[in-house]
Design a protein around this motif. Structure first.
Motif, PDB file in Angstrom:
ATOM      1  N   LEU A 110       9.217   6.356   4.078  1.00  0.00           N
ATOM      2  CA  LEU A 110       9.939   7.576   3.719  1.00  0.00           C
ATOM      3  C   LEU A 110      10.034   8.526   4.908  1.00  0.00           C
ATOM      4  N   ASP A 111       8.909   8.721   5.597  1.00  0.00           N
ATOM      5  CA  ASP A 111       8.903   9.634   6.735  1.00  0.00           C
ATOM      6  C   ASP A 111       9.738   9.093   7.895  1.00  0.00           C
ATOM      7  N   ALA A 112       9.716   7.774   8.084  1.00  0.00           N
ATOM      8  CA  ALA A 112      10.493   7.189   9.173  1.00  0.00           C
ATOM      9  C   ALA A 112      11.984   7.469   9.000  1.00  0.00           C
ATOM     10  N   VAL A 113      12.453   7.403   7.749  1.00  0.00           N
ATOM     11  CA  VAL A 113      13.864   7.682   7.495  1.00  0.00           C
ATOM     12  C   VAL A 113      14.164   9.171   7.656  1.00  0.00           C
ATOM     13  N   SER A 114      13.408  10.007   6.963  1.00  0.00           N
ATOM     14  CA  SER A 114      13.748  11.436   6.932  1.00  0.00           C
ATOM     15  C   SER A 114      13.443  12.155   8.241  1.00  0.00           C
ATOM     16  N   ASP A 115      12.554  11.604   9.077  1.00  0.00           N
ATOM     17  CA  ASP A 115      12.299  12.206  10.387  1.00  0.00           C
ATOM     18  C   ASP A 115      13.496  12.021  11.323  1.00  0.00           C
ATOM     19  N   ASP A 116      14.353  11.051  11.026  1.00  0.00           N
ATOM     20  CA  ASP A 116      15.422  10.684  11.936  1.00  0.00           C
ATOM     21  C   ASP A 116      16.823  10.917  11.369  1.00  0.00           C
ATOM     22  N   VAL A 117      17.005  10.663  10.070  1.00  0.00           N
ATOM     23  CA  VAL A 117      18.332  10.675   9.461  1.00  0.00           C
ATOM     24  C   VAL A 117      18.458  11.833   8.470  1.00  0.00           C
ATOM     25  N   THR A 118      19.567  12.540   8.533  1.00  0.00           N
ATOM     26  CA  THR A 118      19.868  13.543   7.512  1.00  0.00           C
ATOM     27  C   THR A 118      20.296  12.814   6.247  1.00  0.00           C
ATOM     28  N   ILE A 119      19.591  13.073   5.157  1.00  0.00           N
ATOM     29  CA  ILE A 119      19.837  12.363   3.900  1.00  0.00           C
ATOM     30  C   ILE A 119      20.670  13.247   2.985  1.00  0.00           C
ATOM     31  N   ASP A 120      21.818  12.728   2.543  1.00  0.00           N
ATOM     32  CA  ASP A 120      22.708  13.495   1.674  1.00  0.00           C
ATOM     33  C   ASP A 120      22.428  13.270   0.195  1.00  0.00           C
ATOM     34  N   ALA A 121      21.846  12.131  -0.145  1.00  0.00           N
ATOM     35  CA  ALA A 121      21.531  11.845  -1.546  1.00  0.00           C
ATOM     36  C   ALA A 121      20.431  10.802  -1.610  1.00  0.00           C
ATOM     37  N   VAL A 122      19.662  10.866  -2.677  1.00  0.00           N
ATOM     38  CA  VAL A 122      18.587   9.909  -2.927  1.00  0.00           C
ATOM     39  C   VAL A 122      18.746   9.348  -4.328  1.00  0.00           C
ATOM     40  N   LYS A 123      18.629   8.036  -4.438  1.00  0.00           N
ATOM     41  CA  LYS A 123      18.548   7.375  -5.741  1.00  0.00           C
ATOM     42  C   LYS A 123      17.147   6.764  -5.850  1.00  0.00           C
ATOM     43  N   ASP A 127       5.767  14.070  -3.679  1.00  0.00           N
ATOM     44  CA  ASP A 127       5.357  14.866  -2.510  1.00  0.00           C
ATOM     45  C   ASP A 127       6.441  14.864  -1.429  1.00  0.00           C
ATOM     46  N   TRP A 128       7.045  13.701  -1.205  1.00  0.00           N
ATOM     47  CA  TRP A 128       8.085  13.592  -0.181  1.00  0.00           C
ATOM     48  C   TRP A 128       9.321  14.402  -0.569  1.00  0.00           C
ATOM     49  N   LEU A 129       9.709  14.366  -1.831  1.00  0.00           N
ATOM     50  CA  LEU A 129      10.862  15.152  -2.284  1.00  0.00           C
ATOM     51  C   LEU A 129      10.610  16.646  -2.107  1.00  0.00           C
ATOM     52  N   GLU A 130       9.385  17.067  -2.385  1.00  0.00           N
ATOM     53  CA  GLU A 130       9.051  18.487  -2.210  1.00  0.00           C
ATOM     54  C   GLU A 130       9.177  18.899  -0.754  1.00  0.00           C
ATOM     55  N   LYS A 131       8.823  17.995   0.150  1.00  0.00           N
ATOM     56  CA  LYS A 131       8.867  18.306   1.582  1.00  0.00           C
ATOM     57  C   LYS A 131      10.290  18.251   2.138  1.00  0.00           C
ATOM     58  N   VAL A 132      11.047  17.225   1.781  1.00  0.00           N
ATOM     59  CA  VAL A 132      12.350  16.986   2.387  1.00  0.00           C
ATOM     60  C   VAL A 132      13.481  17.724   1.671  1.00  0.00           C
ATOM     61  N   LYS A 133      13.377  17.836   0.355  1.00  0.00           N
ATOM     62  CA  LYS A 133      14.381  18.521  -0.470  1.00  0.00           C
ATOM     63  C   LYS A 133      15.811  17.999  -0.236  1.00  0.00           C
ATOM     64  N   PRO A 134      16.067  16.738  -0.523  1.00  0.00           N
ATOM     65  CA  PRO A 134      17.429  16.206  -0.395  1.00  0.00           C
ATOM     66  C   PRO A 134      18.382  16.953  -1.325  1.00  0.00           C
ATOM     67  N   PRO A 135      19.645  17.124  -0.939  1.00  0.00           N
ATOM     68  CA  PRO A 135      20.582  17.917  -1.747  1.00  0.00           C
ATOM     69  C   PRO A 135      20.980  17.276  -3.070  1.00  0.00           C
ATOM     70  N   VAL A 136      20.912  15.953  -3.180  1.00  0.00           N
ATOM     71  CA  VAL A 136      21.233  15.249  -4.426  1.00  0.00           C
ATOM     72  C   VAL A 136      20.130  14.229  -4.688  1.00  0.00           C
ATOM     73  N   PRO A 180       0.826  -1.213   0.000  1.00  0.00           N
ATOM     74  CA  PRO A 180       0.000   0.000   0.000  1.00  0.00           C
ATOM     75  C   PRO A 180       0.859   1.262   0.000  1.00  0.00           C
ATOM     76  N   VAL A 181       0.414   2.275  -0.719  1.00  0.00           N
ATOM     77  CA  VAL A 181       1.208   3.495  -0.829  1.00  0.00           C
ATOM     78  C   VAL A 181       1.333   4.194   0.523  1.00  0.00           C
ATOM     79  N   ALA A 182       0.357   3.986   1.401  1.00  0.00           N
ATOM     80  CA  ALA A 182       0.446   4.579   2.740  1.00  0.00           C
ATOM     81  C   ALA A 182       1.660   4.035   3.490  1.00  0.00           C
ATOM     82  N   PHE A 183       1.982   2.762   3.268  1.00  0.00           N
ATOM     83  CA  PHE A 183       3.161   2.173   3.917  1.00  0.00           C
ATOM     84  C   PHE A 183       4.435   2.750   3.323  1.00  0.00           C
ATOM     85  N   LEU A 184       4.430   3.041   2.026  1.00  0.00           N
ATOM     86  CA  LEU A 184       5.578   3.703   1.400  1.00  0.00           C
ATOM     87  C   LEU A 184       5.810   5.060   2.053  1.00  0.00           C
ATOM     88  N   ARG A 185       4.742   5.817   2.249  1.00  0.00           N
ATOM     89  CA  ARG A 185       4.886   7.127   2.889  1.00  0.00           C
ATOM     90  C   ARG A 185       5.439   6.981   4.304  1.00  0.00           C
TER      91      ARG A 185
END
Length: 286
Positions: free
Chosen positions: A71-84, A99-108, A63-68
């Motif tokens: 994503l939130d579990a990682v970005s709420d806790d860890v500073t992300i330097d790049a996303v593939k 939507d998640w990229l718009e919110k978190v704005k990873p640098p790469v 389910p897409v809700a689990f995907l969200r």
């Protein structure tokens, strides 16, 4: 999209992709590639894929809700330097990642648009293809194979390297994104790859940087695209220079292909040897 990247010795790199139980592609290949380039790999699963070295048998999309939540579990806790970003599966998943990229704005952000299989089969429905094209505005680098490059432009697949470069230039200009044009599916003794840029992010504002290598005679190329894109994301986060990232990725990938046959994984199209440099002379001894 132009972002400032502050190089980090051990970048924290998140793979958003599907799985491969045999370890040659998807998030398994991404995590190996990230580690091979000196990064700390993390993964969010978009799809559970039953596949082996002969092909895909079935795909289960949680389910897409689990995907969200992932994503939130990682970005709420860890500073992300790049996303593939790899396999996304459907339009709803693409939108959730957007939507998640718009919110978190990873640098790469590097997008490997999994849209067309090596066999030529289309992997996404039209609605998902349209969502994928819109996602280009969120990423720094897109790494399509030649068939995917054509789909992103709504055109036939390029059959020559000059035609592929011309398509890459137009895609870069249309979406303000750097395009990695790959020559792996063309014929010839040389395999070229090129960064094509209309955004001004390459050194000295160069519109293109090309790196070529001899084509490796091996059937074990499974996961090459996944591995290349995750290596590029990691090295850009480490070094802050797309041209150096391509040069280093190309050198590593060339050797990974040259040593791929040593692994003897599967009876079909096997994986590349991600850790050939680390294992030089054989695997670590206990």
């Amino acid at each position: 999209m132009i972002r400032t990247v502050l190089p980090r010795t051990v970048p924290r790199v998140l793979s958003i992709a599907g799985t491969d139980p045999t370890g040659g592609a998807g998030i398994q290949a991404d995590l190996k590639s990230i580690a091979a380039q000196g990064g700390y790999g993390m993964a969010v699963v978009t799809a559970l894929v039953a596949q082996n070295t002969h092909g895909v048998r079935s795909v289960h999309i949680p389910p897409v809700a689990f995907l969200r939540e992932q994503l939130d579990a990682v970005s709420d806790d860890v500073t992300i330097d790049a996303v593939k970003i790899g396999m996304l599966g459907n339009a709803e998943i693409v939108q959730a990642v957007d939507d998640w990229l718009e919110k978190v704005k990873p640098p790469v952000v590097v997008l490997d648009p999994v849209m067309v299989a090596t066999s030529g089969d289309r992997l996404l429905e039209p609605a998902a293809e349209s969502a994928m094209i819109r996602l280009l505005s969120r990423v720094d680098l897109v790494t399509p194979n030649l068939a995917e490059l054509g789909v992103l432009l709504g055109e036939p697949t390029a059959s020559t390297w000059p035609h592929a470069l011309e398509q890459g230039k137009r895609l870069s200009s249309a979406h303000n994104v750097i395009v990695l044009v790959k020559g792996g599916h063309l014929e010839g003794a040389v395999c070229p790859d090129a960064l094509v840029d209309a955004t001004g992010q390459l050194p000295a504002g160069r519109p293109m940087i090309e790196v070529a290598a001899d084509r490796v005679d091996t059937a074990n190329t499974h996961g090459t695209g996944c591995s290349m894109s995750s290596a590029m994301a990691t090295l850009q986060a480490r070094l802050g220079d797309w041209s150096v990232a391509l040069s280093m990725t190309k050198s590593w990938l060339q050797e990974s292909l040259e040593h791929a046959d040593e692994l003897e994984v599967g009876t079909g199209r096997g994986p590349i040897h991600h850790f050939h440099r680390l294992w030089a002379g054989g695997p670590p001894q206990g």
